[in-house]
Motif scaffolding. Structure first.
Motif, PDB file in Angstrom:
ATOM      1  N   LEU A  72      52.174  42.772  25.340  1.00 35.81           N
ATOM      2  CA  LEU A  72      51.619  42.963  24.000  1.00 35.81           C
ATOM      3  C   LEU A  72      51.870  41.727  23.140  1.00 35.81           C
ATOM      4  N   ALA A  73      53.091  41.227  23.207  1.00 34.43           N
ATOM      5  CA  ALA A  73      53.459  40.080  22.373  1.00 34.43           C
ATOM      6  C   ALA A  73      52.650  38.836  22.735  1.00 34.43           C
ATOM      7  N   LYS A  74      52.342  38.679  24.005  1.00 33.62           N
ATOM      8  CA  LYS A  74      51.602  37.499  24.481  1.00 33.62           C
ATOM      9  C   LYS A  74      50.096  37.741  24.554  1.00 33.62           C
ATOM     10  N   LYS A  75      49.689  38.913  24.036  1.00 33.60           N
ATOM     11  CA  LYS A  75      48.264  39.277  24.021  1.00 33.60           C
ATOM     12  C   LYS A  75      47.664  39.287  25.434  1.00 33.60           C
ATOM     13  N   GLU A  76      48.432  39.780  26.379  1.00 29.34           N
ATOM     14  CA  GLU A  76      47.974  39.897  27.766  1.00 29.34           C
ATOM     15  C   GLU A  76      47.817  41.350  28.186  1.00 29.34           C
ATOM     16  N   PHE A  77      48.000  42.267  27.247  1.00 31.66           N
ATOM     17  CA  PHE A  77      47.807  43.683  27.542  1.00 31.66           C
ATOM     18  C   PHE A  77      46.311  43.956  27.590  1.00 31.66           C
ATOM     19  N   ASP A  78      45.806  44.336  28.753  1.00 33.85           N
ATOM     20  CA  ASP A  78      44.368  44.479  28.969  1.00 33.85           C
ATOM     21  C   ASP A  78      44.131  45.737  29.803  1.00 33.85           C
ATOM     22  N   VAL A  79      43.532  46.735  29.202  1.00 35.41           N
ATOM     23  CA  VAL A  79      43.383  48.028  29.869  1.00 35.41           C
ATOM     24  C   VAL A  79      42.112  48.037  30.712  1.00 35.41           C
ATOM     25  N   ARG A  80      42.299  48.121  32.010  1.00 35.03           N
ATOM     26  CA  ARG A  80      41.179  48.123  32.945  1.00 35.03           C
ATOM     27  C   ARG A  80      41.485  49.087  34.074  1.00 35.03           C
ATOM     28  N   GLY A  81      40.448  49.501  34.806  1.00 40.51           N
ATOM     29  CA  GLY A  81      40.634  50.394  35.943  1.00 40.51           C
ATOM     30  C   GLY A  81      39.313  50.672  36.627  1.00 40.51           C
ATOM     31  N   GLY A  82      39.336  51.634  37.541  1.00 37.34           N
ATOM     32  CA  GLY A  82      38.114  52.037  38.229  1.00 37.34           C
ATOM     33  C   GLY A  82      37.838  51.301  39.516  1.00 37.34           C
ATOM     34  N   SER A  83      38.829  50.541  40.016  1.00 36.83           N
ATOM     35  CA  SER A  83      38.655  49.808  41.268  1.00 36.83           C
ATOM     36  C   SER A  83      39.215  50.633  42.423  1.00 36.83           C
ATOM     37  N   SER A  84      38.369  51.487  42.992  1.00 32.55           N
ATOM     38  CA  SER A  84      38.748  52.330  44.141  1.00 32.55           C
ATOM     39  C   SER A  84      40.062  53.065  43.896  1.00 32.55           C
ATOM     40  N   PRO A  85      40.142  53.875  42.844  1.00 36.18           N
ATOM     41  CA  PRO A  85      41.426  54.480  42.480  1.00 36.18           C
ATOM     42  C   PRO A  85      42.040  55.369  43.557  1.00 36.18           C
ATOM     43  N   PHE A  86      41.232  56.183  44.242  1.00 41.37           N
ATOM     44  CA  PHE A  86      41.832  57.072  45.239  1.00 41.37           C
ATOM     45  C   PHE A  86      42.319  56.299  46.456  1.00 41.37           C
ATOM     46  N   ILE A  87      41.595  55.253  46.834  1.00 43.37           N
ATOM     47  CA  ILE A  87      42.071  54.411  47.923  1.00 43.37           C
ATOM     48  C   ILE A  87      43.401  53.768  47.537  1.00 43.37           C
ATOM     49  N   ARG A  88      43.524  53.337  46.290  1.00 44.22           N
ATOM     50  CA  ARG A  88      44.789  52.755  45.837  1.00 44.22           C
ATOM     51  C   ARG A  88      45.916  53.787  45.866  1.00 44.22           C
ATOM     52  N   PHE A  89      45.601  55.027  45.534  1.00 49.29           N
ATOM     53  CA  PHE A  89      46.603  56.092  45.628  1.00 49.29           C
ATOM     54  C   PHE A  89      47.095  56.228  47.071  1.00 49.29           C
ATOM     55  N   ILE A  90      46.154  56.254  48.013  1.00 47.78           N
ATOM     56  CA  ILE A  90      46.517  56.367  49.434  1.00 47.78           C
ATOM     57  C   ILE A  90      47.340  55.157  49.877  1.00 47.78           C
ATOM     58  N   LEU A  91      46.926  53.964  49.458  1.00 52.06           N
ATOM     59  CA  LEU A  91      47.670  52.756  49.829  1.00 52.06           C
ATOM     60  C   LEU A  91      49.089  52.791  49.271  1.00 52.06           C
ATOM     61  N   GLY A  92      49.248  53.242  48.028  1.00 50.40           N
ATOM     62  CA  GLY A  92      50.579  53.371  47.455  1.00 50.40           C
ATOM     63  C   GLY A  92      51.423  54.357  48.249  1.00 50.40           C
ATOM     64  N   PHE A  93      50.817  55.456  48.641  1.00 54.60           N
ATOM     65  CA  PHE A  93      51.493  56.470  49.456  1.00 54.60           C
ATOM     66  C   PHE A  93      51.973  55.856  50.767  1.00 54.60           C
ATOM     67  N   VAL A  94      51.092  55.115  51.439  1.00 58.63           N
ATOM     68  CA  VAL A  94      51.415  54.520  52.740  1.00 58.63           C
ATOM     69  C   VAL A  94      52.501  53.453  52.606  1.00 58.63           C
ATOM     70  N   VAL A  95      52.411  52.630  51.572  1.00 54.96           N
ATOM     71  CA  VAL A  95      53.440  51.608  51.345  1.00 54.96           C
ATOM     72  C   VAL A  95      54.807  52.254  51.190  1.00 54.96           C
ATOM     73  N   MET A  96      54.870  53.375  50.473  1.00 56.11           N
ATOM     74  CA  MET A  96      56.151  54.065  50.296  1.00 56.11           C
ATOM     75  C   MET A  96      56.668  54.621  51.621  1.00 56.11           C
ATOM     76  N   ILE A  97      55.794  55.133  52.460  1.00 57.97           N
ATOM     77  CA  ILE A  97      56.232  55.637  53.766  1.00 57.97           C
ATOM     78  C   ILE A  97      56.853  54.502  54.578  1.00 57.97           C
ATOM     79  N   GLY A  98      56.214  53.321  54.554  1.00 58.95           N
ATOM     80  CA  GLY A  98      56.780  52.169  55.252  1.00 58.95           C
ATOM     81  C   GLY A  98      58.112  51.739  54.676  1.00 58.95           C
ATOM     82  N   ALA A  99      58.201  51.714  53.345  1.00 57.23           N
ATOM     83  CA  ALA A  99      59.435  51.291  52.693  1.00 57.23           C
ATOM     84  C   ALA A  99      60.584  52.244  53.002  1.00 57.23           C
ATOM     85  N   LEU A 100      60.311  53.544  53.033  1.00 61.99           N
ATOM     86  CA  LEU A 100      61.376  54.505  53.298  1.00 61.99           C
ATOM     87  C   LEU A 100      61.730  54.585  54.771  1.00 61.99           C
TER      88      LEU A 100
END
Length: 362
Positions: A72-100
């Motif tokens: 916020l202070a550096k004016k770099e706060f930029d709200v964006r989304g919509g880039s394959s959200p469910f695929i990103r959810f699955i990828l996050g899930f898989v990354v956690m399985i690998g990490a654990l």
């Protein structure tokens, strides 16, 4: 902070803070671990009932709020989304399985190396191998499509949610779970942990430090900027561990770790590949989410779901080694990544690594 001195300084601060947090109560070689701390927080919220890993980790909250405030202070706060959200959810899930499976995120892998844990060498080899596989798909046009401008409220909700978590930590209502033994019971005082997180969040936001990005950029572009931060963490964590007497050079008897080299390798290979497809490691996803990237918020939710699922269905490894269920889950994870990577190839387009690095597709 965008100079090589800046990234080295950031790595030094993170390495030292991680050891200081251990000195104040965090588990050895777990001063900061994004995967472990997300897992502990999901447990505290009752999303899994593994009694030894339940605690709202203020380090995570601090990282998010620190990155949010400085963006916020550096004016770099930029709200964006919509880039394959469910695929990103699955990828996050898989990354956690690998990490654990490995028992740690890429940042903890580096901190384990800095503490003398030789098992992390297998994790590092797997991590680098997974990144190489991911790079092959990036160079051939892998893309999760473009993002879109969203309302400011979307971006503010994630930091506000984390501020709410901090209130729950301080007030400790009956519906929040706290470990009385095990890794979840080992923690630094709340305000020290929060302050450390705030410092890390600010520094990482300014330098764009990323465990995946360091190896990726070194391979793709011969650019050593990010990997210098990676190396700096190891060096200064090693010095800190030696100073406090935590350093233990061995395979056996390491804190919250197992000695199965094959599954340490495969767990981090899965995490590395998945993180490349996401455009950043778990730490980087927290920073992006704090900057208003709603796709990264979805990724963090996927990691949280993965942590809950891993402990509810005995997928996470333990100090005794990987579980049969965990081995199956890692293999399924590789299959999912292959499907996602292949079906998101755009051979006539340019692949973009989240964060602004463009790679020409073959």
């Amino acid at each position: 902070m965008d100079s090589k001195k800046g990234i080295i300084f950031t790595g030094a601060v993170i390495g030292i803070l991680a050891v200081v947090l251990v000195r104040f109560g965090n588990p050895v070689n777990m001063g900061i671990c994004i995967a472990c701390f997300i897992r502990d927080t999901t447990g505290a919220l009752g999303l899994h009932r593994a009694e030894v890993v339940q605690y709202i980790r203020p380090e995570i909250i601090g990282i998010i709020l620190g990155a949010f405030l400085i963006s916020l202070a550096k004016k770099e706060f930029d709200v964006r989304g919509g880039s394959s959200p469910f695929i990103r959810f699955i990828l996050g899930f898989v990354v956690m399985i690998g990490a654990l499976m490995f028992l740690g995120c890429p940042l903890r892998m580096v901190l384990r190396l800095g503490g003398g844990d030789l098992n992390a060498l297998f994790g590092l080899a797997g991590f680098a191998s997974g990144i190489v596989v991911g790079i092959i798909f990036l160079k051939n046009g892998f893309s999760l499509k473009r993002t879109y401008k969203l309302s400011q409220l979307e971006g503010y909700l994630f930091p506000l949610f984390n501020a709410g978590l901090f209130i729950l930590l301080l007030t400790a209502p009956a519906f929040i779970f706290f470990s009385s033994k095990g890794p979840g019971a080992g923690h630094a005082p709340v305000w020290i942990a929060l302050a450390a997180g705030l410092i890390v969040g600010v520094l990482v936001q300014r330098t764009r430090l990323c465990m995946v990005g360091g190896i990726r950029d070194a391979i793709l572009f011969k650019d050593t900027y990010l990997i210098l931060g990676f190396i700096s963490i190891i060096v200064f964590a090693s010095l800190g561990n030696l100073y406090f007497g935590f350093y233990k050079l061995s395979f056996a008897g390491q804190s919250v770790a197992h000695a199965d080299g094959v599954w340490n390798f495969l767990g981090m290979a899965l995490a590395g590949w998945g993180s490349v497809l996401l455009g950043g490691c778990p730490l980087r996803q927290l920073i992006l989410a704090a900057e208003g990237n709603v796709d990264s918020v979805i990724t963090v939710l996927g990691m949280s779901a993965g942590a809950a699922f891993a402990h509810n269905f005995s997928l996470a490894a333990s100090a005794q080694g990987p579980s049969p269920n965990g081995k199956i889950a890692v293999l399924i994870g590789f299959a999912l990544l292959l499907v996602i990577a292949y079906f998101n190839l755009e051979r006539d387009a340019k692949a973009t690594v989240q964060g602004g690095v463009k790679i020409g597709a073959n």
